[in-house]
Design a protein around this motif. Structure first.
Motif, mmCIF file in Angstrom:
data_model
loop_
_atom_site.group_PDB
_atom_site.id
_atom_site.type_symbol
_atom_site.label_atom_id
_atom_site.label_comp_id
_atom_site.label_asym_id
_atom_site.label_seq_id
_atom_site.Cartn_x
_atom_site.Cartn_y
_atom_site.Cartn_z
ATOM 1 N N UNK A 61 29.049 24.568 94.369
ATOM 2 C CA UNK A 61 27.752 25.251 94.348
ATOM 3 C C UNK A 61 27.927 26.686 93.863
ATOM 4 N N UNK A 62 26.985 27.544 94.215
ATOM 5 C CA UNK A 62 27.041 28.906 93.688
ATOM 6 C C UNK A 62 27.901 29.837 94.538
ATOM 7 N N UNK A 106 31.824 28.261 92.897
ATOM 8 C CA UNK A 106 32.805 27.174 92.995
ATOM 9 C C UNK A 106 32.440 26.046 92.027
ATOM 10 N N UNK A 107 31.166 26.001 91.612
ATOM 11 C CA UNK A 107 30.746 24.971 90.651
ATOM 12 C C UNK A 107 31.512 25.098 89.342
ATOM 13 N N UNK A 108 31.808 26.329 88.940
ATOM 14 C CA UNK A 108 32.534 26.534 87.682
ATOM 15 C C UNK A 108 33.953 25.989 87.784
#
Lengths: 129, 129
Positions: free
Chosen positions: A114-115, B76-78
């Motif tokens: 997620x972000x 954390x998505x990246x």
DNA sequence: TCTTGACCTTCCCCTAACTGGAGCCCTCAT
DNA sequence: ATGAGGGCTCCAGTTAGGGGAAGGTCAAGA
């Protein structure tokens, strides 16, 4: 046959065919104009090489396989041994990749994605276990 | 720390460490005598790189991962996306290798492996199916 | 006949991620 | 003073071709 014909009939790029000549895998004749002039046997060899490469054999393995192929008095045991050694390398690579896959997919599963910055993948890479 | 210390503590060859400096992954200081002078943070980065490489990430992936690691405001998505893309490549490689393995082991199974020249492996490679 | 486009040639550089080696410098112990 | 054991830079090689430049050749159309 010119190189373009052999290329389309063998499925190998012209660059690859020139490279194979360079390293001595094939020895096509030359026409008066300097063009490479391929016989059916050259095409056959190239197809052989293409199939061997597709099975993952190295160029040096291919060289050996071609020599065995052309040696009427070969022992099939020699071919089989080469193939078995190659098979072992393939299995090793698969095992390595599988180990990476298992570790990484475990980490991915634990990552929220997620972000937020918190990330178990980075945490693992940084050594905080 | 000199490069030898960092090498033994990180498990990376000195050559590799110099290479990583060359391509800008780390930036150790220099002592007055010209020797590289590594801080604990450098060692930490090298260990990070070693683990990422062990998971099969390319150098460019490692560069990105390091940047994400050092970016406190990352998402954390990246990281997860990068990992998933890498995972897909791993799966593709495994599938390719597995296909080679299946074909080759089938051929090997059919090969007598004795002193006679008759060999289904060569026969397959030569296109006589 | 000229030209155009497709084909061919050689040659050189580029890839990934290092590894090996040559030739030289620095430091420490004997 | 000297020898061993670091360290340094730079160059070349690894796999299996790929990309592209500069130029020669050939067949068909205007």
């Amino acid at each position: 046959m010119n190189i373009g014909d052999v290329s389309s009939r063998s499925g190998l790029p012209a660059k690859t065919i020139r490279y194979y000549e360079d390293i001595g895998l094939i020895k096509p004749h030359r026409s008066a104009n300097g063009y490479r002039c391929f016989a059916e046997t050259d095409l056959h060899k190239l197809a052989f090489l293409g199939r061997a490469r597709a099975l993952g054999f190295t160029i040096e393995d291919c060289r050996t396989l071609m020599a065995l192929y052309e040696d009427e008095s070969r022992a099939s045991a020699d071919v089989k041994q080469l193939a078995l050694e190659h098979l072992a390398k393939i299995e090793e690579k698969i095992a390595d990749l599988q180990a990476m896959h298992d570790t990484l997919s475990e980490l991915v599963k634990c990552c929220a994605g997620d972000s937020r910055p918190d990330c178990p993948i980075l945490k693992d890479l940084s050594g905080e276990s």
